[in-house]
Write a protein that holds these residues in place. Structure first.
Motif, PDB file in Angstrom:
ATOM      1  N   LEU A  85       0.855  -1.188   0.000  1.00 29.82           N
ATOM      2  CA  LEU A  85       0.000   0.000   0.000  1.00 29.82           C
ATOM      3  C   LEU A  85       0.884   1.229   0.000  1.00 29.82           C
ATOM      4  CD1 LEU A  85      -2.458  -1.097   2.833  1.00 29.82           C
ATOM      5  CD2 LEU A  85      -2.790  -1.278   0.386  1.00 29.82           C
ATOM      6  N   SER A  86       0.695   2.086  -0.986  1.00 34.11           N
ATOM      7  CA  SER A  86       1.517   3.292  -0.964  1.00 34.11           C
ATOM      8  C   SER A  86       0.653   4.542  -0.961  1.00 34.11           C
ATOM      9  CB  SER A  86       2.534   3.275  -2.107  1.00 34.11           C
ATOM     10  OG  SER A  86       1.946   3.776  -3.255  1.00 34.11           O
ATOM     11  N   GLN A  87       1.282   5.610  -0.565  1.00 39.10           N
ATOM     12  CA  GLN A  87       0.586   6.865  -0.305  1.00 39.10           C
ATOM     13  C   GLN A  87      -0.203   7.367  -1.515  1.00 39.10           C
ATOM     14  OE1 GLN A  87       0.131   8.168   2.411  1.00 39.10           O
ATOM     15  NE2 GLN A  87       0.623  10.293   2.595  1.00 39.10           N
ATOM     16  N   ASN A  88       0.353   7.108  -2.708  1.00 41.34           N
ATOM     17  CA  ASN A  88      -0.320   7.688  -3.876  1.00 41.34           C
ATOM     18  C   ASN A  88      -1.291   6.721  -4.560  1.00 41.34           C
ATOM     19  OD1 ASN A  88       1.676   6.088  -4.803  1.00 41.34           O
ATOM     20  ND2 ASN A  88       2.979   7.762  -5.542  1.00 41.34           N
ATOM     21  N   MET A  89      -1.685   5.652  -3.850  1.00 39.11           N
ATOM     22  CA  MET A  89      -2.660   4.723  -4.446  1.00 39.11           C
ATOM     23  C   MET A  89      -4.063   5.265  -4.257  1.00 39.11           C
ATOM     24  SD  MET A  89      -1.638   0.935  -3.397  1.00 39.11           S
ATOM     25  CE  MET A  89      -0.246   0.118  -4.070  1.00 39.11           C
ATOM     26  N   ASN A  90      -4.855   5.108  -5.268  1.00 42.36           N
ATOM     27  CA  ASN A  90      -6.240   5.550  -5.160  1.00 42.36           C
ATOM     28  C   ASN A  90      -7.166   4.595  -5.877  1.00 42.36           C
ATOM     29  OD1 ASN A  90      -6.931   7.864  -3.631  1.00 42.36           O
ATOM     30  ND2 ASN A  90      -5.474   8.991  -4.905  1.00 42.36           N
ATOM     31  N   PHE A  91      -8.413   4.594  -5.468  1.00 44.85           N
ATOM     32  CA  PHE A  91      -9.386   3.756  -6.169  1.00 44.85           C
ATOM     33  C   PHE A  91      -9.769   4.450  -7.475  1.00 44.85           C
ATOM     34  CE2 PHE A  91     -10.211   2.467  -1.729  1.00 44.85           C
ATOM     35  CZ  PHE A  91     -10.091   1.106  -1.873  1.00 44.85           C
ATOM     36  N   PRO A 134     -21.341   3.224   3.262  1.00 47.03           N
ATOM     37  CA  PRO A 134     -21.389   2.082   2.331  1.00 47.03           C
ATOM     38  C   PRO A 134     -21.862   2.471   0.927  1.00 47.03           C
ATOM     39  CG  PRO A 134     -22.541   1.586   4.382  1.00 47.03           C
ATOM     40  CD  PRO A 134     -22.125   3.000   4.478  1.00 47.03           C
ATOM     41  N   GLU A 135     -22.752   3.472   0.864  1.00 46.62           N
ATOM     42  CA  GLU A 135     -23.324   3.828  -0.448  1.00 46.62           C
ATOM     43  C   GLU A 135     -22.500   4.872  -1.192  1.00 46.62           C
ATOM     44  OE1 GLU A 135     -25.725   2.049  -1.649  1.00 46.62           O
ATOM     45  OE2 GLU A 135     -25.717   0.974   0.253  1.00 46.62           O
ATOM     46  N   GLU A 136     -21.399   5.313  -0.573  1.00 52.30           N
ATOM     47  CA  GLU A 136     -20.561   6.331  -1.210  1.00 52.30           C
ATOM     48  C   GLU A 136     -19.809   5.716  -2.397  1.00 52.30           C
ATOM     49  OE1 GLU A 136     -18.109   9.845   1.063  1.00 52.30           O
ATOM     50  OE2 GLU A 136     -18.758   8.043   2.069  1.00 52.30           O
ATOM     51  N   ASN A 137     -19.469   6.564  -3.382  1.00 57.04           N
ATOM     52  CA  ASN A 137     -18.710   6.055  -4.513  1.00 57.04           C
ATOM     53  C   ASN A 137     -17.224   6.012  -4.143  1.00 57.04           C
ATOM     54  OD1 ASN A 137     -17.461   5.871  -7.203  1.00 57.04           O
ATOM     55  ND2 ASN A 137     -19.603   6.066  -7.825  1.00 57.04           N
ATOM     56  N   LEU A 138     -16.546   4.938  -4.561  1.00 57.82           N
ATOM     57  CA  LEU A 138     -15.126   4.773  -4.213  1.00 57.82           C
ATOM     58  C   LEU A 138     -14.275   5.969  -4.634  1.00 57.82           C
ATOM     59  CD1 LEU A 138     -14.322   1.111  -5.280  1.00 57.82           C
ATOM     60  CD2 LEU A 138     -14.152   2.026  -2.978  1.00 57.82           C
ATOM     61  N   THR A 139     -14.575   6.485  -5.831  1.00 53.85           N
ATOM     62  CA  THR A 139     -13.742   7.565  -6.372  1.00 53.85           C
ATOM     63  C   THR A 139     -13.956   8.880  -5.626  1.00 53.85           C
ATOM     64  OG1 THR A 139     -15.447   7.967  -8.006  1.00 53.85           O
ATOM     65  CG2 THR A 139     -13.581   6.641  -8.706  1.00 53.85           C
ATOM     66  N   ARG A 140     -15.030   8.942  -4.812  1.00 51.71           N
ATOM     67  CA  ARG A 140     -15.299  10.175  -4.068  1.00 51.71           C
ATOM     68  C   ARG A 140     -14.624  10.183  -2.696  1.00 51.71           C
ATOM     69  NH1 ARG A 140     -19.901  12.868  -6.058  1.00 51.71           N
ATOM     70  NH2 ARG A 140     -19.337  14.476  -4.547  1.00 51.71           N
ATOM     71  N   LEU A 141     -13.981   9.071  -2.342  1.00 49.89           N
ATOM     72  CA  LEU A 141     -13.338   9.018  -1.022  1.00 49.89           C
ATOM     73  C   LEU A 141     -12.103   9.921  -1.000  1.00 49.89           C
ATOM     74  CD1 LEU A 141     -13.367   5.171  -0.271  1.00 49.89           C
ATOM     75  CD2 LEU A 141     -14.998   6.903   0.502  1.00 49.89           C
ATOM     76  N   SER A 142     -11.801  10.473   0.158  1.00 48.79           N
ATOM     77  CA  SER A 142     -10.596  11.296   0.283  1.00 48.79           C
ATOM     78  C   SER A 142      -9.378  10.366   0.348  1.00 48.79           C
ATOM     79  CB  SER A 142     -10.671  12.109   1.562  1.00 48.79           C
ATOM     80  OG  SER A 142     -10.474  11.247   2.662  1.00 48.79           O
ATOM     81  N   GLY A 143      -8.189  10.963   0.291  1.00 45.41           N
ATOM     82  CA  GLY A 143      -6.952  10.164   0.374  1.00 45.41           C
ATOM     83  C   GLY A 143      -6.910   9.338   1.657  1.00 45.41           C
ATOM     84  N   GLY A 144      -7.237  10.004   2.778  1.00 44.50           N
ATOM     85  CA  GLY A 144      -7.188   9.315   4.078  1.00 44.50           C
ATOM     86  C   GLY A 144      -8.242   8.220   4.169  1.00 44.50           C
ATOM     87  N   GLN A 145      -9.426   8.505   3.636  1.00 42.41           N
ATOM     88  CA  GLN A 145     -10.500   7.494   3.672  1.00 42.41           C
ATOM     89  C   GLN A 145     -10.121   6.295   2.790  1.00 42.41           C
ATOM     90  OE1 GLN A 145     -13.732  10.077   2.412  1.00 42.41           O
ATOM     91  NE2 GLN A 145     -14.753   9.782   4.380  1.00 42.41           N
TER      92      GLN A 145
END
Ligand SMILES: Nc1ncnc2c1ncn2[C@@H]1O[C@H](COP(=O)(O)OP(=O)(O)OP(=O)(O)O)[C@@H](O)[C@H]1O
Length: 256
Positions: A85-91, A134-145
């Protein structure tokens, strides 16, 4: 089930043998890796991820449960030895959080993927600041989330015995709790960090320099006390951050 990995030392950037010639990390342990920029931290992580057999630039060898992996084990482990897992990984998947987790738990063969998904969200929310829904979109999550969700997913759904973490400096994630959760799930956890609080989290820390492992230091009782102080300082900063985020002013009564 893998119980430990061993790193056999190779050579530094200048070709000389590295000072530390053997390090073994067992399941349930957290080791931190520290060193200046360019000192070889990422190379060490890459050697573990690729289960190097004296075939990388550092000439290190990685043993699994004390043995070089057999060809068939190597093939098996190549798929799932390491979760990195690295800092710049995102969904990037355009899916709802729960849908994705159900799909992942389903792929992993769990009988009740819905329940597993709920467990992961609940766990991630113990590290994340603002709760993940649970119903949130993955791409809308913040970096920390996102980071919280990835760590919780690796801890609960993952079958990789080794977890390599590059910089969990992300503010708003409860880093100590996240590391403790992974260790409690019987993972071998290695954390590359420049952050003193995380560096003092590992029960041992590997000091890198000039491309080699220079020393392996065990956490001392005094350092545990200092870590407690750092946690308090982090709490104070977090409080100040929350205050500013809520639009409040800071007065001279603020005591660092
Ligand atoms: N033992 C080694 N022998 C030869 N080259 C090495 C060795 N270790 C690291 N290197 C090379 O040195 C460079 C810097 O190493 P690396 O990226 O691992 O440093 P780092 O500590 O992770 O730096 P940063 O903190 O900036 O991410 C890389 O090109 C890497 O391949």
């Amino acid at each position: 089930m893998l119980r430990e990995i061993t790193i056999l030392g190779g050579r530094k950037k200048n070709g000389e043998p590295e000072a530390v010639q053997e390090v073994t990390v067992q399941v349930g342990q957290v080791y931190s890796i520290v060193g200046f920029t360019g000192s070889g931290k990422s190379q060490l992580i890459n050697d573990i991820e690729q289960i190097a057999q004296r075939d990388s630039i550092s000439r290190r060898q990685i043993l699994l449960d004390g043995e070089p992996p057999l060809d068939n084990a190597l093939h098996r482990y190549e798929q799932n030895l390491v979760a990195h897992l690295s800092q710049n990984m995102n969904f990037i998947l355009d899916m709802k959080v729960k849908e994705f987790l159900i799909m992942h738990a389903g792929c992993r063969g769990f009988r009740e993927p819905g329940k597993k998904a709920e467990e992961v969200i609940e766990c991630a929310n113990t590290f994340a600041g603002e709760a993940i829904k649970p119903e949130e979109n993955l791409t809308r999550l913040s970096g920390g989330q996102s980071r919280s969700l990835m760590i919780a997913d690796v801890a609960i759904n993952g079958d990789s015995p080794v977890v390599l973490i590059d910089e969990v400096e992300n503010a708003g994630i409860h880093r100590l709790k996240a590391m403790e959760t992974l260790a409690a799930q019987q993972k071998i956890v290695l954390v590359v960090t420049h952050d003193p609080l995380l560096a003092l989290l590992g029960e041992k820390r590997i000091i890198m320099g000039n491309g080699g492992m220079q020393a392996v230091l065990a956490l001392t009782q005094q350092e545990v006390t200092v870590r407690g102080r750092l946690e308090k300082m982090a709490g104070v900063l977090q409080g100040l951050q929350d205050q500013l985020r809520q639009g409040e002013s800071v007065s001279l009564e603020f005591q660092p």
